[in-house]
Design an enzyme around this catalytic site. Sequence first.
Site, PDB file in Angstrom:
ATOM      1  N   ALA A   1      -0.286   4.387   4.483  1.00 41.03           N
ATOM      2  CA  ALA A   1      -1.566   3.664   4.406  1.00 41.03           C
ATOM      3  C   ALA A   1      -1.842   2.894   5.706  1.00 41.03           C
ATOM      4  O   ALA A   1      -2.999   2.682   6.075  1.00 41.03           O
ATOM      5  CB  ALA A   1      -1.578   2.712   3.216  1.00 41.03           C
TER       6      ALA A   1
ATOM      7  N   SER B   1       5.851  -1.849  -2.194  1.00 43.41           N
ATOM      8  CA  SER B   1       5.847  -2.784  -3.339  1.00 43.41           C
ATOM      9  C   SER B   1       4.820  -2.365  -4.393  1.00 43.41           C
ATOM     10  O   SER B   1       3.801  -3.035  -4.569  1.00 43.41           O
ATOM     11  CB  SER B   1       5.638  -4.227  -2.879  1.00 43.41           C
TER      12      SER B   1
ATOM     13  N   GLY C   1       0.841  -1.203   0.000  1.00 42.77           N
ATOM     14  CA  GLY C   1       0.000   0.000   0.000  1.00 42.77           C
ATOM     15  C   GLY C   1       0.873   1.249   0.000  1.00 42.77           C
ATOM     16  O   GLY C   1       2.095   1.169   0.173  1.00 42.77           O
ATOM     17  N   LEU C   2       0.215   2.371  -0.168  1.00 53.73           N
ATOM     18  CA  LEU C   2       0.925   3.650  -0.227  1.00 53.73           C
ATOM     19  C   LEU C   2       1.653   3.939   1.091  1.00 53.73           C
ATOM     20  O   LEU C   2       1.289   3.392   2.133  1.00 53.73           O
ATOM     21  CB  LEU C   2      -0.075   4.783  -0.467  1.00 53.73           C
ATOM     22  N   SER C   3       2.612   4.823   1.037  1.00 53.59           N
ATOM     23  CA  SER C   3       3.261   5.295   2.263  1.00 53.59           C
ATOM     24  C   SER C   3       2.186   5.950   3.138  1.00 53.59           C
ATOM     25  O   SER C   3       1.383   6.747   2.644  1.00 53.59           O
ATOM     26  CB  SER C   3       4.347   6.315   1.896  1.00 53.59           C
TER      27      SER C   3
ATOM     28  N   THR D   1       2.903  -0.569   8.528  1.00 51.10           N
ATOM     29  CA  THR D   1       3.670  -0.764   9.769  1.00 51.10           C
ATOM     30  C   THR D   1       2.728  -0.812  10.961  1.00 51.10           C
ATOM     31  O   THR D   1       2.867  -1.683  11.842  1.00 51.10           O
ATOM     32  CB  THR D   1       4.696   0.379   9.943  1.00 51.10           C
TER      33      THR D   1
END
Length: 187
Positions: free
Chosen positions: A27, A97, A23-25, A30
């Site tokens: 999102a 990714s 997913g996007l930064s 983590t």
Amino acid sequence: MSDEQAVKPGRNQERGVAIWLTGLSGAGKTTISIPLVEKLRTMGYCVQRLDGDVVRKKLTRDLGFSKKDRDKNIERVTFVAELLVNHGVVTVCAFISPYQAERQYARSEIGRFVEVFVKCPLEVCEERDVKGLYAQARRGEILNFTGIDDPYEEPENAEITVDTSEMTLESEVDAIILYLRENGYIM
Ligand code: ADP
């Protein structure tokens, strides 16, 4: 089966699996991975977290964010994840990714692979701007930033999608655990 013969989690008798969060930064990859790992450990599984931010400071610190380098990043991580999975470890991978082909590569190399699309609209990620990177990318201080001036190819065959702009963190983790349980990856 007697108790002695029963497969006991954490003793390398179970088969591993890669849980691949894409997913996007910002999102929530983590954020989801931490309680997910905790929960799996509490259940007795041997678990390893591989996180893009950490991996890029160690294993792949020589790489940048061109398509070529992003592909190399995922290829190296895939190699590590494959080793872990083959040794019975539940491996939680949190990587932007952005390219479908690289995720497909990881899937085919690792085999036991559950793709989780950590979905969140770009506007929400940008509003969150956890690391201040979107603001920097908008100012042109960072180039090749996913979602701004670099593509993100949304998964077409993810096993699970969690929309972090609509769901709670707890329900996201529960959805992943439920999928793993219902599909025989965990007991
Ligand atoms: P990523 O790892 O995808 O770059 P992070 O996990 O670092 O993203 O950041 C996601 C941010 O979104 C965190 O600040 C987190 O607290 C916030 N957030 C808000 N709601 C959710 C949710 N439902 N699930 C996951 N993260 C959420």
